[in-house]
Design an enzyme around this catalytic site. Structure first.
Site, PDB file in Angstrom:
ATOM      1  N   SER A 321       0.826  -1.203   0.000  1.00  0.00           N
ATOM      2  CA  SER A 321       0.000   0.000   0.000  1.00  0.00           C
ATOM      3  C   SER A 321       0.862   1.256   0.000  1.00  0.00           C
ATOM      4  O   SER A 321       0.596   2.203  -0.743  1.00  0.00           O
ATOM      5  CB  SER A 321      -0.924   0.003   1.228  1.00  0.00           C
ATOM      6  OG  SER A 321      -1.669   1.197   1.291  1.00  0.00           O
ATOM      7  N   TRP A 324       2.538   1.568  -3.377  1.00  0.00           N
ATOM      8  CA  TRP A 324       1.528   1.903  -4.392  1.00  0.00           C
ATOM      9  C   TRP A 324       1.244   3.401  -4.410  1.00  0.00           C
ATOM     10  O   TRP A 324       1.027   3.981  -5.469  1.00  0.00           O
ATOM     11  CB  TRP A 324       0.242   1.134  -4.089  1.00  0.00           C
ATOM     12  CG  TRP A 324      -0.888   1.411  -5.040  1.00  0.00           C
ATOM     13  CD1 TRP A 324      -1.142   0.771  -6.223  1.00  0.00           C
ATOM     14  CD2 TRP A 324      -1.919   2.403  -4.904  1.00  0.00           C
ATOM     15  NE1 TRP A 324      -2.255   1.302  -6.820  1.00  0.00           N
ATOM     16  CE2 TRP A 324      -2.759   2.304  -6.030  1.00  0.00           C
ATOM     17  CE3 TRP A 324      -2.213   3.357  -3.931  1.00  0.00           C
ATOM     18  CZ2 TRP A 324      -3.863   3.125  -6.214  1.00  0.00           C
ATOM     19  CZ3 TRP A 324      -3.317   4.179  -4.111  1.00  0.00           C
ATOM     20  CH2 TRP A 324      -4.127   4.061  -5.240  1.00  0.00           C
ATOM     21  N   HIS A 325       1.274   4.017  -3.237  1.00  0.00           N
ATOM     22  CA  HIS A 325       0.909   5.428  -3.168  1.00  0.00           C
ATOM     23  C   HIS A 325       1.981   6.356  -3.744  1.00  0.00           C
ATOM     24  O   HIS A 325       1.657   7.514  -4.068  1.00  0.00           O
ATOM     25  CB  HIS A 325       0.603   5.833  -1.717  1.00  0.00           C
ATOM     26  CG  HIS A 325      -0.802   5.513  -1.296  1.00  0.00           C
ATOM     27  ND1 HIS A 325      -1.143   4.325  -0.691  1.00  0.00           N
ATOM     28  CD2 HIS A 325      -1.951   6.221  -1.406  1.00  0.00           C
ATOM     29  CE1 HIS A 325      -2.444   4.322  -0.438  1.00  0.00           C
ATOM     30  NE2 HIS A 325      -2.958   5.459  -0.861  1.00  0.00           N
ATOM     31  N   GLY A 326       3.206   5.916  -3.857  1.00  0.00           N
ATOM     32  CA  GLY A 326       4.180   6.819  -4.446  1.00  0.00           C
ATOM     33  C   GLY A 326       5.608   6.317  -4.377  1.00  0.00           C
ATOM     34  O   GLY A 326       5.948   5.474  -3.544  1.00  0.00           O
ATOM     35  N   PHE A 486      -1.442   9.322  -7.658  1.00  0.00           N
ATOM     36  CA  PHE A 486      -1.164   7.938  -7.289  1.00  0.00           C
ATOM     37  C   PHE A 486      -1.581   6.952  -8.361  1.00  0.00           C
ATOM     38  O   PHE A 486      -1.318   5.781  -8.255  1.00  0.00           O
ATOM     39  CB  PHE A 486      -1.866   7.592  -5.962  1.00  0.00           C
ATOM     40  CG  PHE A 486      -1.578   8.602  -4.873  1.00  0.00           C
ATOM     41  CD1 PHE A 486      -0.303   9.070  -4.672  1.00  0.00           C
ATOM     42  CD2 PHE A 486      -2.605   9.090  -4.084  1.00  0.00           C
ATOM     43  CE1 PHE A 486      -0.027  10.005  -3.678  1.00  0.00           C
ATOM     44  CE2 PHE A 486      -2.353  10.023  -3.097  1.00  0.00           C
ATOM     45  CZ  PHE A 486      -1.072  10.482  -2.889  1.00  0.00           C
TER      46      PHE A 486
END
Length: 486
Positions: A321, A324-326, A486
């Site tokens: 997670s 995935w966000h950056g 994102f």
């Protein structure tokens, strides 16, 4: 293209609705699919047409892999190979566009190399539509997608309300709705409901989130000079900016879906009411949480292989997670810390549940607020400096520049009325305190729109008019949604 833009509200959306319903009225159902897919691709490629080859190639490639798995029939080895190749190709695309430069930067730092960075422009929503297609491949492997045509699949992936910032939808949630001929007809109840939800979402984004965003930009641009009180206000401003930005987007996406007679899954459920980190993630970005649970946590064994393995699986999910966000170590650390807290919450759940609700809420909210600083900071050094400013109790002064971030012209005009000019003259920074107190009240007391039964009334019509007119008049300072990154 942005939902909060003149071209979308006054040209794109009316044209998309008119064309879609006219073609369906004439019973050109496949043409309606192709038309809406074409409009969605226009929406996606509006700012940068070069993005189109990425999403079109991704759609074509994943659809061909899914069909190849169907043709593989009863050869499980071939199906597994195709599934692995498809997923690896999807992950490779995300890695190249999102993490290639980040990977080379770290290689250069660790090994003293000088590999040239490509400075790749991140395509909008690539993580969303790629994860959506990975879930489709997994379901295709299980034989759940055999009847879908190419135009249905393309529309499922590209449907513009959820294309660039979610929710991450499943094929069995969307394609059956497009196949339902009853949903191809205009429906006055859904049109009024969709317009109402869209207007509320637009207001959240333009008038609330973007106002908090001004304070966030000011605060994170001047971390070195912040007082402790300013750091607190800025951190809360980002907490509320994220909330109303993402909530507003989810409302607008849901509202547009209703305009097309399509119900999108809920993606946001009052997360700041959560009484634990675990509950927070059950309420925040619900479709991402569902994806990670279904396609990572459960395949890794979930909670079926003992406590140690369960905690490792939880950490794996939150690490993914964060990544995935950056492409930044701030996101990695943010994900890891959320994972650790989720494991601790699971370990000491009985003790935690014995605490009062107010205590559990306060600890959860403060924790989420502090971790959002990592999420927003450009790097870990800046995040550390911000946290030091926040905890140093170095001063309680608030500069005029921060107060000015909350000065809305509309409210200033209202304050000229004799009845309303008493408080502004006596309370410094009244707008700032009204925004903070108002935001706290809304996130803790108001039900989300999915929880309310919509009924067309004079009150709801007035709310639509006020929200739309006020928001449209404020569109001069158009800003993108935070989750577009994102």
């Amino acid at each position: 293209m942005l939902f909060n833009s003149y071209i979308f509200i006054f040209l794109f959306l009316p044209a998309a609705l008119a064309g879609y319903y006219v073609l369906n009225y004439l019973k050109f159902y496949r043409a309606a699919n192709l038309f809406l897919t074409g409009m969605s691709l226009w929406f996606y490629g509006y700012f940068n047409p070069s993005y189109l080859w990425i999403i079109c190639g991704s759609i074509a490639g994943n659809y061909l892999v899914s069909k190849a798995m169907e043709r593989a029939g009863q050869r499980p080895g071939m199906k597994k190979l195709l599934l692995a190749l498809g997923i690896c190709a999807d992950i490779a695309v995300i890695f190249y566009f999102k993490y290639y430069d980040f990977f080379l930067e770290n290689v250069n730092q660790v090994f003293g190399k000088s590999f040239e960075l490509k400075h790749i422009v991140l395509p909008l929503g690539i993580s969303f539509f790629t994860f959506q297609q990975i879930s489709y491949l997994a379901d295709s492997y299980r034989g759940e997608t055999k009847e879908y045509t190419a135009d249905e699949y393309a529309l499922f992936v590209s449907f513009f309300p959820q294309l660039v910032a979610g929710p991450i939808v499943l094929h069995n949630e969307i394609i059956p709705q497009f196949r339902d001929r009853q949903k191809r007809r205009m429906n006055a109840q859904n049109l009024s409901k969709g317009l109402y939800i869209f207007a509320i979402g637009l207001f959240k984004k333009v008038l609330i989130a973007d106002t908090f965003g001004k304070a966030v930009t000011f605060g994170f641009g001047t971390i070195e000079t912040l007082s402790s009180m300013e750091a607190l206000i800025v951190s809360l401003s980002y907490t509320f900016q994220l909330y109303f930005d993402f909530s507003g987007y989810c409302d607008m996406a849901s509202g547009i879906g209703y305009l097309f007679h399509i119900e999108l899954p809920q993606n946001f459920n009052s997360p700041y009411k959560a009484l634990s980190i675990t509950e927070f993630w059950e309420r925040w970005h619900m479709s991402l949480t569902r994806f990670l649970r279904t396609y990572i946590y459960i395949p890794l064994g979930g909670n079926r292989k003992g406590k140690i393995r369960t905690y490792l699986n939880i950490m794996a999910v939150y690490l993914v997670s964060g990544i995935w966000h950056g492409a930044n170590w701030t996101f990695v650390l943010w994900g890891v810390l959320h994972g650790i807290l989720s494991c601790l919450n699971r370990m000491f759940q009985k003790t935690w549940n014995r605490l009062g609700e107010v205590t559990r809420w306060a600890v959860t909210f403060i924790t989420v607020n502090v971790l959002w600083i990592l999420f927003r900071a450009p790097d870990i050094v800046s995040a550390k400096l911000f946290l030091l400013k926040l905890g140093s109790l170095s001063g309680f002064a608030i500069r005029e520049e921060l107060y000015a971030c909350f000065q809305l012209t509309e409210l200033t005009y209202l304050e000229k009325l004799p009845v309303l000019n008493y408080l502004p003259a006596r309370v410094t920074g009244l707008h700032l305190w009204l925004f903070l107190l108002g935001a706290f009240f809304v996130v803790l007391n108001c039900r989300n729109l999915k929880e309310k039964e919509f009924r067309p009334t004079a009150g709801s019509a007035l709310a639509v008019v006020v929200c739309m007119v006020w928001s449209v008049m404020s569109l001069a300072g158009i800003s993108v949604f935070l989750y577009f990154d994102f």
